[in-house]
Write an enzyme that holds these catalytic residues in place. Structure first.
Site, PDB file in Angstrom:
ATOM      1  N   ASP A  31      -8.178  -4.159   5.620  1.00 18.79           N
ATOM      2  CA  ASP A  31      -8.479  -2.936   4.861  1.00 18.79           C
ATOM      3  C   ASP A  31      -9.997  -2.832   4.725  1.00 18.79           C
ATOM      4  O   ASP A  31     -10.668  -3.833   4.472  1.00 18.79           O
ATOM      5  CB  ASP A  31      -7.818  -3.015   3.474  1.00 18.79           C
ATOM      6  CG  ASP A  31      -7.716  -1.656   2.789  1.00 18.79           C
ATOM      7  OD1 ASP A  31      -6.588  -1.239   2.483  1.00 18.79           O
ATOM      8  OD2 ASP A  31      -8.767  -1.015   2.560  1.00 18.79           O
ATOM      9  N   ASP A  51     -12.465  -2.561   9.579  1.00 18.12           N
ATOM     10  CA  ASP A  51     -12.044  -1.210   9.953  1.00 18.12           C
ATOM     11  C   ASP A  51     -10.921  -1.291  10.986  1.00 18.12           C
ATOM     12  O   ASP A  51     -11.001  -2.079  11.933  1.00 18.12           O
ATOM     13  CB  ASP A  51     -13.251  -0.465  10.531  1.00 18.12           C
ATOM     14  CG  ASP A  51     -13.004   1.030  10.586  1.00 18.12           C
ATOM     15  OD1 ASP A  51     -12.037   1.458  11.250  1.00 18.12           O
ATOM     16  OD2 ASP A  51     -13.775   1.762   9.955  1.00 18.12           O
ATOM     17  N   ALA A  72      -3.225   2.070   7.261  1.00 17.44           N
ATOM     18  CA  ALA A  72      -4.631   2.439   7.031  1.00 17.44           C
ATOM     19  C   ALA A  72      -4.847   3.904   7.369  1.00 17.44           C
ATOM     20  O   ALA A  72      -4.518   4.350   8.467  1.00 17.44           O
ATOM     21  CB  ALA A  72      -5.550   1.567   7.876  1.00 17.44           C
ATOM     22  N   ALA A  73      -5.379   4.640   6.432  1.00 12.93           N
ATOM     23  CA  ALA A  73      -5.612   6.072   6.657  1.00 12.93           C
ATOM     24  C   ALA A  73      -6.411   6.637   5.492  1.00 12.93           C
ATOM     25  O   ALA A  73      -6.453   6.058   4.410  1.00 12.93           O
ATOM     26  CB  ALA A  73      -4.282   6.820   6.760  1.00 12.93           C
ATOM     27  N   TYR A 139      -5.168  16.778   7.310  1.00  9.25           N
ATOM     28  CA  TYR A 139      -4.450  15.512   7.060  1.00  9.25           C
ATOM     29  C   TYR A 139      -3.099  15.520   7.781  1.00  9.25           C
ATOM     30  O   TYR A 139      -2.751  14.572   8.493  1.00  9.25           O
ATOM     31  CB  TYR A 139      -4.248  15.308   5.556  1.00  9.25           C
ATOM     32  CG  TYR A 139      -3.301  14.184   5.218  1.00  9.25           C
ATOM     33  CD1 TYR A 139      -3.669  12.854   5.435  1.00  9.25           C
ATOM     34  CD2 TYR A 139      -2.037  14.440   4.690  1.00  9.25           C
ATOM     35  CE1 TYR A 139      -2.790  11.811   5.130  1.00  9.25           C
ATOM     36  CE2 TYR A 139      -1.157  13.410   4.385  1.00  9.25           C
ATOM     37  CZ  TYR A 139      -1.538  12.095   4.610  1.00  9.25           C
ATOM     38  OH  TYR A 139      -0.663  11.071   4.318  1.00  9.25           O
ATOM     39  N   LYS A 143      -1.604  13.188  10.982  1.00  4.45           N
ATOM     40  CA  LYS A 143      -0.383  12.385  10.907  1.00  4.45           C
ATOM     41  C   LYS A 143       0.547  12.684  12.085  1.00  4.45           C
ATOM     42  O   LYS A 143       1.131  11.780  12.674  1.00  4.45           O
ATOM     43  CB  LYS A 143       0.323  12.639   9.563  1.00  4.45           C
ATOM     44  CG  LYS A 143      -0.364  11.940   8.411  1.00  4.45           C
ATOM     45  CD  LYS A 143      -0.123  10.442   8.532  1.00  4.45           C
ATOM     46  CE  LYS A 143      -0.910   9.598   7.610  1.00  4.45           C
ATOM     47  NZ  LYS A 143      -0.750   8.167   7.817  1.00  4.45           N
ATOM     48  N   ASN A 168       6.607  12.537  -1.311  1.00  2.00           N
ATOM     49  CA  ASN A 168       5.581  12.253  -2.330  1.00  2.00           C
ATOM     50  C   ASN A 168       5.865  10.938  -3.052  1.00  2.00           C
ATOM     51  O   ASN A 168       6.663  10.910  -3.991  1.00  2.00           O
ATOM     52  CB  ASN A 168       5.523  13.393  -3.350  1.00  2.00           C
ATOM     53  CG  ASN A 168       4.853  14.611  -2.771  1.00  2.00           C
ATOM     54  OD1 ASN A 168       5.364  15.209  -1.819  1.00  2.00           O
ATOM     55  ND2 ASN A 168       3.711  14.975  -3.308  1.00  2.00           N
ATOM     56  N   ILE A 199      -1.822  23.151 -13.787  1.00  2.00           N
ATOM     57  CA  ILE A 199      -0.863  23.411 -12.707  1.00  2.00           C
ATOM     58  C   ILE A 199      -1.514  24.322 -11.665  1.00  2.00           C
ATOM     59  O   ILE A 199      -2.076  25.359 -12.003  1.00  2.00           O
ATOM     60  CB  ILE A 199       0.403  24.091 -13.285  1.00  2.00           C
ATOM     61  CG1 ILE A 199       1.135  23.109 -14.214  1.00  2.00           C
ATOM     62  CG2 ILE A 199       1.322  24.589 -12.179  1.00  2.00           C
ATOM     63  CD1 ILE A 199       2.369  23.693 -14.895  1.00  2.00           C
TER      64      ILE A 199
HETATM   65  N1  LIG Z   1       1.331   7.837  -1.171  1.00  2.00           N
HETATM   66  C1  LIG Z   1       2.050   8.796  -0.591  1.00  2.00           C
HETATM   67  O1  LIG Z   1       2.641   9.657  -1.252  1.00  2.00           O
HETATM   68  C2  LIG Z   1       2.180   8.867   0.910  1.00  2.00           C
HETATM   69  C3  LIG Z   1       3.036   9.817   1.468  1.00  2.00           C
HETATM   70  C4  LIG Z   1       3.152   9.900   2.853  1.00  2.00           C
HETATM   71  C5  LIG Z   1       2.454   9.029   3.657  1.00  2.00           C
HETATM   72  N2  LIG Z   1       1.620   8.121   3.107  1.00  2.00           N
HETATM   73  C6  LIG Z   1       0.874   7.238   4.012  1.00  2.00           C
HETATM   74  O2  LIG Z   1       1.027   5.895   3.575  1.00  2.00           O
HETATM   75  C7  LIG Z   1      -0.169   5.167   3.873  1.00  2.00           C
HETATM   76  C8  LIG Z   1      -0.669   4.502   2.607  1.00  2.00           C
HETATM   77  O3  LIG Z   1      -0.966   5.506   1.644  1.00  2.00           O
HETATM   78  P1  LIG Z   1      -1.385   5.152   0.135  1.00  2.00           P
HETATM   79  O4  LIG Z   1      -0.808   6.197  -0.721  1.00  2.00           O
HETATM   80  O5  LIG Z   1      -1.098   3.734  -0.123  1.00  2.00           O
HETATM   81  O6  LIG Z   1      -2.945   5.447   0.185  1.00  2.00           O
HETATM   82  P2  LIG Z   1      -4.175   4.485  -0.128  1.00  2.00           P
HETATM   83  O7  LIG Z   1      -5.416   5.291   0.026  1.00  2.00           O
HETATM   84  O8  LIG Z   1      -3.957   3.786  -1.420  1.00  2.00           O
HETATM   85  O9  LIG Z   1      -4.085   3.415   1.049  1.00  2.00           O
HETATM   86  C9  LIG Z   1      -4.727   3.581   2.296  1.00  2.00           C
HETATM   87  C10 LIG Z   1      -5.548   2.335   2.547  1.00  2.00           C
HETATM   88  O10 LIG Z   1      -6.185   2.440   3.838  1.00  2.00           O
HETATM   89  C11 LIG Z   1      -7.492   1.900   3.724  1.00  2.00           C
HETATM   90  N3  LIG Z   1      -8.306   2.460   4.796  1.00  2.00           N
HETATM   91  C12 LIG Z   1      -8.781   3.734   4.912  1.00  2.00           C
HETATM   92  N4  LIG Z   1      -9.516   3.849   6.030  1.00  2.00           N
HETATM   93  C13 LIG Z   1      -9.493   2.630   6.646  1.00  2.00           C
HETATM   94  C14 LIG Z   1     -10.064   2.105   7.846  1.00  2.00           C
HETATM   95  N5  LIG Z   1     -10.823   2.872   8.625  1.00  2.00           N
HETATM   96  N6  LIG Z   1      -9.846   0.824   8.161  1.00  2.00           N
HETATM   97  C15 LIG Z   1      -9.092   0.015   7.353  1.00  2.00           C
HETATM   98  N7  LIG Z   1      -8.529   0.451   6.206  1.00  2.00           N
HETATM   99  C16 LIG Z   1      -8.726   1.734   5.862  1.00  2.00           C
HETATM  100  C17 LIG Z   1      -7.952   2.298   2.326  1.00  2.00           C
HETATM  101  O11 LIG Z   1      -9.006   1.478   1.832  1.00  2.00           O
HETATM  102  C18 LIG Z   1      -6.668   2.153   1.519  1.00  2.00           C
HETATM  103  O12 LIG Z   1      -6.569   0.862   0.937  1.00  2.00           O
HETATM  104  C19 LIG Z   1      -1.136   6.163   4.482  1.00  2.00           C
HETATM  105  O13 LIG Z   1      -1.044   6.063   5.877  1.00  2.00           O
HETATM  106  C20 LIG Z   1      -0.612   7.502   4.011  1.00  2.00           C
HETATM  107  O14 LIG Z   1      -0.965   8.535   4.905  1.00  2.00           O
HETATM  108  C21 LIG Z   1       1.461   8.009   1.750  1.00  2.00           C
END
Ligand SMILES: NC(=O)c1ccc[n+]([C@@H]2O[C@H](COP(=O)([O-])OP(=O)(O)OC[C@H]3O[C@@H](n4cnc5c(N)ncnc54)[C@H](O)[C@@H]3O)[C@@H](O)[C@H]2O)c1
Length: 315
Positions: A31, A51, A72-73, A139, A143, A168, A199
């Site tokens: 991360d 990264d 990671a995103a 975004y 995806k 969500n 809201i």
């Molecule tokens: N939380 C939700 O509701 C939800 C819904 C649909 C999909 N997702 C997907 O689930 C995954 C996790 O989401 P989350 O809610 O835990 O978000 P989050 O931001 O808490 O976690 C994402 C993590 O990725 C890390 N990151 C970002 N860029 C990076 C890079 N270049 N290299 C390494 N690490 C990197 C961030 O530091 C973070 O810890 C994501 O892919 C997100 O798109 C989440």
């Protein structure tokens, strides 16, 4: 299992990592900490700051892994509208790098966290995986693009892929930056602070809110289930309107929570409800936490945080 979780210091990743470690699996996390916090990880998780686009770093980490979870995103819709280039670089570029390194390391399976946002506005509800994606913001586009890379590269290189389209997710530990906080932590904080909740839109828009522990169960099942090549919705299978969330909070707090309506920001798509029958069939997925129970846990969590904050200030 030996498992690598990219983005594993974030909200969902840390919940997954900690759960796996408690079940005696060996877990590595990569991360870059752009959003995550390594303090949220169990002490037995091996953490590397880096990264996900760094292929040599991935080669080192991927050796001997049974499964890779690619989380990671960059994850904020409003931020992606401001910074689409960065979102594309990390979310799409990171996935391409990961799949390239996974090929070189001989990885058997990659589980990818996609999002229900890829569907955009859909007439037919609940939304099935066969619905035609209609991504309406950068975004969501990153995806769906990452999904295509995952499937294509997986098929070319003989890597099993499983794509979870998560709706969500919410739960304690979810980051809520003031500029783009997800609705549940935002409302709970605003309500506990004694103010009004804000809201966007008319509040009639619905979302499928799924509790973090249920998402973790789905992720764990996806590592070993007969699900290779599949795209699978993960949600509660129920929809709740934004106004309904406010009513739920009022019931828990036993008082009225005033609402303000923001006319500057629209409320997004009108309905989102996941059809989770494929997840039920393939992953044996049954969401356990109702929205009422989830909101109660969120309220208790933020009340605890507020109490700790008050004690710290008093010292
Ligand atoms: N939380 C939700 O509701 C939800 C819904 C649909 C999909 N997702 C997907 O689930 C995954 C996790 O989401 P989350 O809610 O835990 O978000 P989050 O931001 O808490 O976690 C994402 C993590 O990725 C890390 N990151 C970002 N860029 C990076 C890079 N270049 N290299 C390494 N690490 C990197 C961030 O530091 C973070 O810890 C994501 O892919 C997100 O798109 C989440």
């Amino acid at each position: 299992m030996r498992v690598l979780i990219t983005g594993g210091a974030g909200f969902l990743g840390s919940a997954l990592a900690n759960h796996l470690v408690r079940e005696r699996h060996r877990v590595w996390v990569l991360d870059d900490l752009s959003a995550g916090d390594p303090a949220s990880l169990h002490k037995d998780v091996s953490f590397t700051r880096g990264d996900v686009r760094d292929i040599p770093r991935l080669w080192t980490l991927l050796k001997g892994m049974d499964c890779v979870y690619h989380l990671a995103a960059r994850v904020s819709v409003p931020e992606s509208i401001l910074y689409p280039v960065e979102y594309n670089d990390v979310n799409v570029g990171g996935t391409v790098s990961l799949m390239t390194a996974a090929r070189d390391a001989g990885i058997k399976r990659v589980v990818f966290t996609s999002s229900g946002t890829v569907y955009g506005e859909q007439k037919e509800q609940p939304i099935k995986e066969t619905a035609r994606p209609n991504p309406r913001n950068p975004y969501a586009v990153t995806k769906i693009a990452a999904e295509h890379y995952l499937s294509a590269m997986g098929a070319l290189y003989g890597i099993e892929t499983v794509i979870l389209r998560i709706f969500n997710a919410y739960g304690p530990g979810q980051a809520a930056p003031p500029s783009h906080a997800p609705v549940i932590p935002q409302f709970v904080r605003q309500a506990l602070g004694g103010g009004s909740v804000v809201i966007f839109g008319n509040g009639e828009q619905t979302r499928d809110f799924v509790y973090v522990d249920d998402v973790v169960q789905a992720l764990i099942a996806a590592a070993t289930a007969q699900a290779q090549g599949l795209i699978i919705n993960i949600g509660a299978g129920r929809e709740v309107s934004v106004k309904g969330l406010v009513r739920g909070l009022e019931e828990i707090l036993g008082r009225r929570v005033p609402s303000l309506f923001s006319t500057t920001q629209d409320g997004g798509v009108s309905r989102m409800r996941a059809d989770i029958s494929l997840a039920q069939r393939v992953l044996d997925f049954t969401p356990q936490v109702t929205i009422k129970e989830g909101l109660e846990m969120m309220v208790a969590h933020y009340q605890r945080l507020l109490k700790e904050e008050t004690t710290r200030r008093a010292k």
